[in-house]
Design a protein around this motif. Structure first.
Motif, PDB file in Angstrom:
ATOM      1  N   THR A   1      -2.345  33.763   9.191  1.00 49.78           N
ATOM      2  CA  THR A   1      -0.891  33.736   8.805  1.00 49.78           C
ATOM      3  C   THR A   1      -0.761  35.119   7.917  1.00 49.78           C
ATOM      4  OG1 THR A   1      -1.578  32.864   6.654  1.00 49.78           O
ATOM      5  CG2 THR A   1      -0.668  31.235   8.379  1.00 49.78           C
ATOM      6  N   SER A   2      -1.858  35.970   7.584  1.00 55.70           N
ATOM      7  CA  SER A   2      -1.729  37.193   6.730  1.00 55.70           C
ATOM      8  C   SER A   2      -0.784  38.012   7.549  1.00 55.70           C
ATOM      9  CB  SER A   2      -2.962  37.735   6.591  1.00 55.70           C
ATOM     10  OG  SER A   2      -3.699  36.889   5.624  1.00 55.70           O
ATOM     11  N   LYS A   3       0.032  38.670   6.917  1.00 61.59           N
ATOM     12  CA  LYS A   3       1.012  39.849   7.689  1.00 61.59           C
ATOM     13  C   LYS A   3       1.023  40.789   6.772  1.00 61.59           C
ATOM     14  CE  LYS A   3       4.310  36.906  10.409  1.00 61.59           C
ATOM     15  NZ  LYS A   3       5.535  36.748  10.650  1.00 61.59           N
ATOM     16  N   LEU A   4       0.219  41.964   7.127  1.00 63.63           N
ATOM     17  CA  LEU A   4      -0.204  42.947   6.236  1.00 63.63           C
ATOM     18  C   LEU A   4       1.002  44.093   6.194  1.00 63.63           C
ATOM     19  CD1 LEU A   4      -3.723  43.604   6.429  1.00 63.63           C
ATOM     20  CD2 LEU A   4      -2.673  42.259   4.794  1.00 63.63           C
ATOM     21  N   LYS A   5       1.771  44.304   5.325  1.00 66.27           N
ATOM     22  CA  LYS A   5       2.739  45.130   5.267  1.00 66.27           C
ATOM     23  C   LYS A   5       2.166  46.686   4.689  1.00 66.27           C
ATOM     24  CE  LYS A   5       5.995  42.374   6.743  1.00 66.27           C
ATOM     25  NZ  LYS A   5       6.328  42.453   8.145  1.00 66.27           N
ATOM     26  N   ILE A   6       1.544  47.456   5.595  1.00 65.64           N
ATOM     27  CA  ILE A   6       1.005  48.486   5.073  1.00 65.64           C
ATOM     28  C   ILE A   6       1.628  49.761   5.648  1.00 65.64           C
ATOM     29  CG2 ILE A   6      -1.185  49.878   5.213  1.00 65.64           C
ATOM     30  CD1 ILE A   6      -2.650  47.525   6.596  1.00 65.64           C
ATOM     31  N   SER A   7       2.118  50.608   4.398  1.00 67.23           N
ATOM     32  CA  SER A   7       2.944  51.936   4.760  1.00 67.23           C
ATOM     33  C   SER A   7       1.761  52.975   4.682  1.00 67.23           C
ATOM     34  CB  SER A   7       3.873  51.876   3.670  1.00 67.23           C
ATOM     35  OG  SER A   7       3.537  52.411   2.392  1.00 67.23           O
ATOM     36  N   ARG A   8       2.044  53.924   5.261  1.00 66.88           N
ATOM     37  CA  ARG A   8       1.285  55.108   5.250  1.00 66.88           C
ATOM     38  C   ARG A   8       1.361  55.946   4.048  1.00 66.88           C
ATOM     39  NH1 ARG A   8       3.640  55.007  10.466  1.00 66.88           N
ATOM     40  NH2 ARG A   8       2.361  55.028  12.227  1.00 66.88           N
ATOM     41  N   ALA A   9       2.371  55.655   3.282  1.00 70.36           N
ATOM     42  CA  ALA A   9       2.546  56.188   1.862  1.00 70.36           C
ATOM     43  C   ALA A   9       1.795  55.627   0.918  1.00 70.36           C
ATOM     44  CB  ALA A   9       4.030  56.127   1.384  1.00 70.36           C
ATOM     45  N   ASP A  10       1.778  54.281   1.282  1.00 67.82           N
ATOM     46  CA  ASP A  10       0.684  53.386   0.455  1.00 67.82           C
ATOM     47  C   ASP A  10      -0.834  53.987   0.546  1.00 67.82           C
ATOM     48  OD1 ASP A  10       2.045  51.832  -1.269  1.00 67.82           O
ATOM     49  OD2 ASP A  10       2.348  50.273   0.338  1.00 67.82           O
ATOM     50  N   VAL A  11      -1.089  54.065   1.773  1.00 71.38           N
ATOM     51  CA  VAL A  11      -2.589  54.622   2.142  1.00 71.38           C
ATOM     52  C   VAL A  11      -2.872  55.787   1.279  1.00 71.38           C
ATOM     53  CG1 VAL A  11      -4.436  54.910   3.926  1.00 71.38           C
ATOM     54  CG2 VAL A  11      -2.566  53.182   4.246  1.00 71.38           C
ATOM     55  N   ALA A  12      -1.912  56.607   1.668  1.00 69.56           N
ATOM     56  CA  ALA A  12      -2.049  58.011   1.031  1.00 69.56           C
ATOM     57  C   ALA A  12      -2.199  57.874  -0.265  1.00 69.56           C
ATOM     58  CB  ALA A  12      -0.907  58.833   1.690  1.00 69.56           C
ATOM     59  N   ASP A  13      -1.337  57.172  -1.007  1.00 73.88           N
ATOM     60  CA  ASP A  13      -1.302  57.065  -2.354  1.00 73.88           C
ATOM     61  C   ASP A  13      -2.673  56.574  -2.818  1.00 73.88           C
ATOM     62  OD1 ASP A  13      -0.060  56.816  -5.005  1.00 73.88           O
ATOM     63  OD2 ASP A  13      -0.114  54.899  -4.753  1.00 73.88           O
ATOM     64  N   PHE A  14      -3.305  55.608  -2.319  1.00 75.92           N
ATOM     65  CA  PHE A  14      -4.306  54.935  -2.661  1.00 75.92           C
ATOM     66  C   PHE A  14      -5.575  56.120  -2.489  1.00 75.92           C
ATOM     67  CE2 PHE A  14      -8.355  52.506  -1.980  1.00 75.92           C
ATOM     68  CZ  PHE A  14      -8.586  51.833  -3.136  1.00 75.92           C
ATOM     69  N   ILE A  15      -5.478  56.694  -1.354  1.00 78.30           N
ATOM     70  CA  ILE A  15      -6.562  57.593  -1.255  1.00 78.30           C
ATOM     71  C   ILE A  15      -6.640  58.668  -2.424  1.00 78.30           C
ATOM     72  CG2 ILE A  15      -7.059  59.679   0.114  1.00 78.30           C
ATOM     73  CD1 ILE A  15      -6.353  58.158   2.703  1.00 78.30           C
TER      74      ILE A  15
END
Length: 209
Positions: A177-191
């Protein structure tokens, strides 16, 4: 900081470049095709080269404070770029004495289903995708065996929802049931946060992953 970014023309890599520049970092973008990186900025340098060519990687690594690896599949060369390219980067860093390495890995960095979608594909087409998946395993193995201070960033490690600034560690598991809403901006921000936040930092060999 002086950052060297591999995979700078990919969707997430480009986002990392843009956000790093916005934050005031000096960025060197490593790419085979500079024309694909149509970003103009006073603090942006472009290093043309192939990640499989150790000499060009060693040249680009010199004088950097940290290295960010956001390598994709490399088109026809598939996961060879991701795994063997990562090993070349680690070799160059260790020779140059640069320790801070941030490596984004694992398929499924999309905007909707992310890693979970990949795992369903893996289950359905396991034989077809196994070689690609194995390249990610190699990539992580090279990082873990290195003498660097490193963080592995998995796009599947984010909480659901829009940009909340909250993250959790590891894969999303097998919850259907997991629906991950992953934005590229989030990934870049975390990096980029890993440059100053040592919550996910692993120093070999004192800390194991």
């Amino acid at each position: 900081m002086k950052l060297l970014i591999f995979g700078s023309t990919g969707s997430i890599g480009r986002q990392v470049v843009e956000q790093a520049l916005e934050q005031g970092h000096t960025v060197t973008a490593f790419t085979r095709d500079p024309a694909k990186l149509d970003i103009k900025h006073a603090h942006l340098k472009v290093a043309q080269g192939d990640v499989m060519d150790l000499a060009s990687v060693e040249k680009a690594v010199q004088g950097q404070d940290a290295v960010v690896c956001v390598l994709g599949s490399g088109g026809n060369r598939k996961g060879t770029i991701r795994s063997e390219g990562t090993r070349q980067i680690i070799r160059a860093m260790e020779t140059a004495g640069i320790r801070r390495f941030i490596c984004q890995t694992t398929l499924g960095a999309g905007d909707s289903w992310g890693n979970l979608n990949f795992f369903w594909k893996y289950i359905m087409f396991g034989t077809l995708l196994r070689d690609v998946f194995a390249d990610h395993e190699k990539q992580e193995s090279y990082v873990k065996q290195s003498r660097l201070d490193w963080t592995i960033v998995r796009p599947g490690a984010f909480v659901d929802g829009k940009r909340t600034g909250k993250y959790r560690h590891g894969f999303p598991g097998t919850d259907k049931t997991s629906k991950l809403k992953i934005s590229r901006a989030d990934v870049a921000d975390f990096i980029l946060k890993q440059l100053t936040d040592d919550s996910y930092l692993h120093k070999t060999p004192s800390v194991s992953y």
